[in-house]
Design a protein around this motif. Structure first.
Motif, mmCIF file in Angstrom:
data_model
loop_
_atom_site.group_PDB
_atom_site.id
_atom_site.type_symbol
_atom_site.label_atom_id
_atom_site.label_comp_id
_atom_site.label_asym_id
_atom_site.label_seq_id
_atom_site.Cartn_x
_atom_site.Cartn_y
_atom_site.Cartn_z
ATOM 1 N N HIS A 63 0.843 -1.187 0.000
ATOM 2 C CA HIS A 63 0.000 0.000 0.000
ATOM 3 C C HIS A 63 0.880 1.238 0.000
ATOM 4 O O HIS A 63 2.081 1.151 0.184
ATOM 5 N N THR A 101 -3.433 -4.377 4.989
ATOM 6 C CA THR A 101 -4.207 -3.205 4.593
ATOM 7 C C THR A 101 -5.657 -3.398 4.934
ATOM 8 O O THR A 101 -6.060 -4.440 5.435
ATOM 9 N N GLN A 144 -4.341 0.720 -2.529
ATOM 10 C CA GLN A 144 -4.813 1.281 -1.278
ATOM 11 C C GLN A 144 -3.865 2.366 -0.774
ATOM 12 O O GLN A 144 -2.649 2.189 -0.781
ATOM 13 N N TRP A 145 -4.457 3.480 -0.359
ATOM 14 C CA TRP A 145 -3.737 4.605 0.224
ATOM 15 C C TRP A 145 -4.240 4.816 1.639
ATOM 16 O O TRP A 145 -5.427 4.668 1.913
ATOM 17 N N GLU A 146 -3.344 5.203 2.531
ATOM 18 C CA GLU A 146 -3.742 5.553 3.883
ATOM 19 C C GLU A 146 -3.234 6.952 4.225
ATOM 20 O O GLU A 146 -2.180 7.365 3.770
ATOM 21 N N TRP A 151 -8.406 4.883 5.113
ATOM 22 C CA TRP A 151 -7.984 4.230 3.878
ATOM 23 C C TRP A 151 -8.906 4.644 2.743
ATOM 24 O O TRP A 151 -10.092 4.893 2.950
ATOM 25 N N LYS A 156 -9.184 3.648 -1.798
ATOM 26 C CA LYS A 156 -8.591 2.934 -2.939
ATOM 27 C C LYS A 156 -8.633 3.810 -4.184
ATOM 28 O O LYS A 156 -9.608 4.514 -4.424
#
Length: 154
Positions: free
Chosen positions: A64, A145, A114-116, A106, A108
């Motif tokens: 991620h 993730t 996936q980004w946080e 999070w 997408k």
């Protein structure tokens, strides 16, 4: 003012070979090492980079991406901005991940990456007091993730 720090987490098949490679590549020791997990907190370039030992087949090596911020308020501001733009987010507040207590959200991207956004609230001390020696406190792996589908785009 704290600048956002990019976070990249990758899956690796052979943890020890990968750890050695990234120690050489970055020219520094990781700030945290656990079974199947290592974190490099680089100043130049500013980067929070982690290795996660796990098989990955078709999913690929990218685990991620993320942006580390200073405060929970920045996490919540990102959540509002993303949701106002029509993106679905998934919250993980007051959660333990990567051996640190964090508030995070999070989201997408259209390709499923996936980004946080996350703020570190507290973390384990990785050295024996007065010795500078890194210790291994936990045998559990970390940094999965968000659950599949929980943060997909609307």
């Amino acid at each position: 003012m704290f600048a956002w720090k990019p976070h990249v987490a990758i899956n690796v098949r052979n943890f020890h070979e990968s750890l050695k490679f990234y120690q050489i590549l970055f020219g520094v020791e990781p700030v945290r090492v656990r079974r199947g997990y290592a974190k490099f907190d680089l100043e130049t370039p500013p980067l929070n980079f982690s290795l996660n030992e796990r098989a990955f087949g078709e999913v690929g090596a990218l685990n991620h991406l993320g942006l580390q911020v200073s405060y929970t308020e920045e996490v919540l501001a990102a959540k509002i901005r993303l949701e106002e733009a029509g993106l679905a987010t998934f919250d993980e507040m007051n959660t333990t991940c990567c051996y640190a207590l964090q508030d995070k959200i999070w989201v997408k991207d259209p390709n499923g990456i996936q980004w946080e956004f996350f703020a570190v609230l507290d973390q384990e001390d990785d050295r024996v007091p007065g010795s500078g020696i890194l210790v291994e406190k936990s045998t559990e792996t970390c940094c999965t993730t968000c659950p599949t589908g929980s943060s997909s785009m609307e």
